[in-house]
Design a protein around this motif. Structure first.
Motif, PDB file in Angstrom:
ATOM      1  N   ALA A   3       3.081   5.978  -2.798  1.00  0.00           N
ATOM      2  CA  ALA A   3       4.261   6.804  -3.083  1.00  0.00           C
ATOM      3  C   ALA A   3       4.528   6.943  -4.575  1.00  0.00           C
ATOM      4  N   HIS A   4       4.248   5.907  -5.352  1.00  0.00           N
ATOM      5  CA  HIS A   4       4.685   5.899  -6.749  1.00  0.00           C
ATOM      6  C   HIS A   4       3.557   5.929  -7.760  1.00  0.00           C
ATOM      7  N   GLY A   5       2.342   5.637  -7.355  1.00  0.00           N
ATOM      8  CA  GLY A   5       1.230   5.629  -8.302  1.00  0.00           C
ATOM      9  C   GLY A   5       0.086   6.484  -7.803  1.00  0.00           C
ATOM     10  N   ARG A   6       0.257   7.798  -7.830  1.00  0.00           N
ATOM     11  CA  ARG A   6      -0.723   8.684  -7.197  1.00  0.00           C
ATOM     12  C   ARG A   6      -2.120   8.542  -7.804  1.00  0.00           C
ATOM     13  N   LEU A  37      -5.278   6.772  -5.914  1.00  0.00           N
ATOM     14  CA  LEU A  37      -6.541   7.483  -5.712  1.00  0.00           C
ATOM     15  C   LEU A  37      -7.706   6.646  -6.220  1.00  0.00           C
ATOM     16  N   ALA A  38      -7.512   6.005  -7.376  1.00  0.00           N
ATOM     17  CA  ALA A  38      -8.580   5.182  -7.939  1.00  0.00           C
ATOM     18  C   ALA A  38      -8.899   3.998  -7.031  1.00  0.00           C
ATOM     19  N   THR A  39      -7.889   3.396  -6.420  1.00  0.00           N
ATOM     20  CA  THR A  39      -8.134   2.227  -5.567  1.00  0.00           C
ATOM     21  C   THR A  39      -8.918   2.597  -4.316  1.00  0.00           C
ATOM     22  N   ARG A  40      -8.881   3.860  -3.926  1.00  0.00           N
ATOM     23  CA  ARG A  40      -9.628   4.269  -2.737  1.00  0.00           C
ATOM     24  C   ARG A  40     -11.134   4.087  -2.944  1.00  0.00           C
ATOM     25  N   ARG A  58       0.836  -1.206   0.000  1.00  0.00           N
ATOM     26  CA  ARG A  58       0.000   0.000   0.000  1.00  0.00           C
ATOM     27  C   ARG A  58       0.869   1.253   0.000  1.00  0.00           C
ATOM     28  N   ARG A  59       1.947   1.237   0.779  1.00  0.00           N
ATOM     29  CA  ARG A  59       2.847   2.406   0.808  1.00  0.00           C
ATOM     30  C   ARG A  59       3.518   2.612  -0.542  1.00  0.00           C
TER      31      ARG A  59
END
Length: 328
Positions: A39-42, A46-49, A34-35
């Motif tokens: 950190a690398h796929g903003r 966001l979409a996964t939220r 998740r981190r």
């Protein structure tokens, strides 16, 4: 449907995982993934939220795997010792085949990056729970080998769009197919696979259009030579644009064409979103909207891909996410 694959006759059975990981170790592995995603796929994160809580960690695990492999390929030491990266990818594949109980020849994992061991428990748990076909991971790893000098599969130029699609079959389409069992479908998963692969290709081509300059710095061109040549663009012109930071008018025309090709991939993929489980559709709509918006940013900048990196502003990302959540 519960979003998990059902193994039917004639389909690949889910790999048997290692004995259940210690609960704390497994939880730590998912947190690590998740981190990495945050950190690398903003845009991706966001979409996964918008995904349900039971699916979200699995998507992070798949991202953590892909990102860790990408870091192996892009290791700055790889240029001096390319065999190091080839050996590391071989070790990654061996580790996964071993964890998923495919018979393998004796092998040492001394080349396995430490970071990858932090991903394996979460990835193995995800693959077993959602019955993801392991072949999609081997296809992905072969595509990554195409990026490593010294590998028999190495390529740093692509003469045609067909050749580029062969690379993207592993680097992008395979990722869409890995994700599909996690997302779940309202009908047979096979019906959604073409759209899932097209969406992976669309995301990848958007990256290539955005990152032309960075790829040139690494000695790579991920845009098909034949498509560029149709507009009078060759490698020398690309290098000159990179040196000056200015986008030649011939390249602007080529980029206009390639952006149209990219948008067509998004159009082919969008109907497949309706084949997914209703709860995950907002998240995938968001990811699609956010990535497609990068193309808008490239156009809005006057195709200044060498002067700046096309980034969708935070306010617009949030607005797109809100619209996607409402199904607009």
């Amino acid at each position: 449907m519960n979003g998990r694959s059902v193994v039917r006759p004639g389909t690949a059975a889910p790999p048997r995982a290692d004995p259940p990981a210690d609960a704390t170790a497994l939880r730590d592995a998912y947190r690590h993934c998740r981190r990495v995603a945050a950190a690398h796929g903003r845009s991706y994160y966001l979409a996964t939220r918008l995904l349900s809580a039971d699916r979200r960690p699995a998507v992070h695990a798949l991202y953590g795997f892909a990102r860790t492999v990408d870091d192996i390929v892009d290791d700055p030491h790889a240029a001096d010792d390319p065999q190091r990266a080839v050996t590391a990818l071989d070790a990654v594949e061996h580790r996964l085949r071993d964890a998923w109980s495919r018979p393998v020849a004796p092998h040492t994992d001394r080349a396995l990056p430490t970071a990858f061991d932090r991903v394996v428990p979460a990835l193995t748990d995800t693959v077993a729970r959602f019955a993801i076909d392991p072949r999609h991971f081997w296809t992905f790893l072969d595509s990554m080998r195409m990026d490593i000098p010294g590998s028999p599969l190495f390529r740093d130029r692509y003469p045609t769009m067909a050749a580029l699609h062969e690379y993207m079959r592993g680097s992008a389409a395979a990722i869409g197919l890995q994700l599909l069992p996690v997302l779940g479908t309202v009908g047979p998963a096979a019906e959604a696979e073409p759209a899932a692969a097209a969406l992976g290709d669309a995301f990848q081509l958007t990256n290539f259009l955005r990152d032309i300059g960075e790829d040139l710095d690494r000695g790579r061109i991920y845009l098909p030579a034949a498509e560029l040549a149709a507009f009078g663009v060759d490698e020398a012109l690309l290098l000159d644009c990179r040196r000056t930071g200015r986008t030649d008018r011939r390249l602007r025309r080529a980029l206009t064409h390639l952006i149209a090709v990219n948008r067509d991939l998004y159009r082919c993929a969008r109907p497949g979103i309706e084949l997914l489980s209703p709860r995950v559709r907002p998240g995938i709509r968001t990811a699609t909207a956010l990535y497609a918006a990068i193309l808008d940013r490239i156009e809005d900048s006057g195709y200044a891909v060498f002067a700046q990196r096309a980034v969708v502003p935070q306010r617009r990302r949030l607005r797109l996410a809100a619209h996607a959540a409402l199904g607009r």
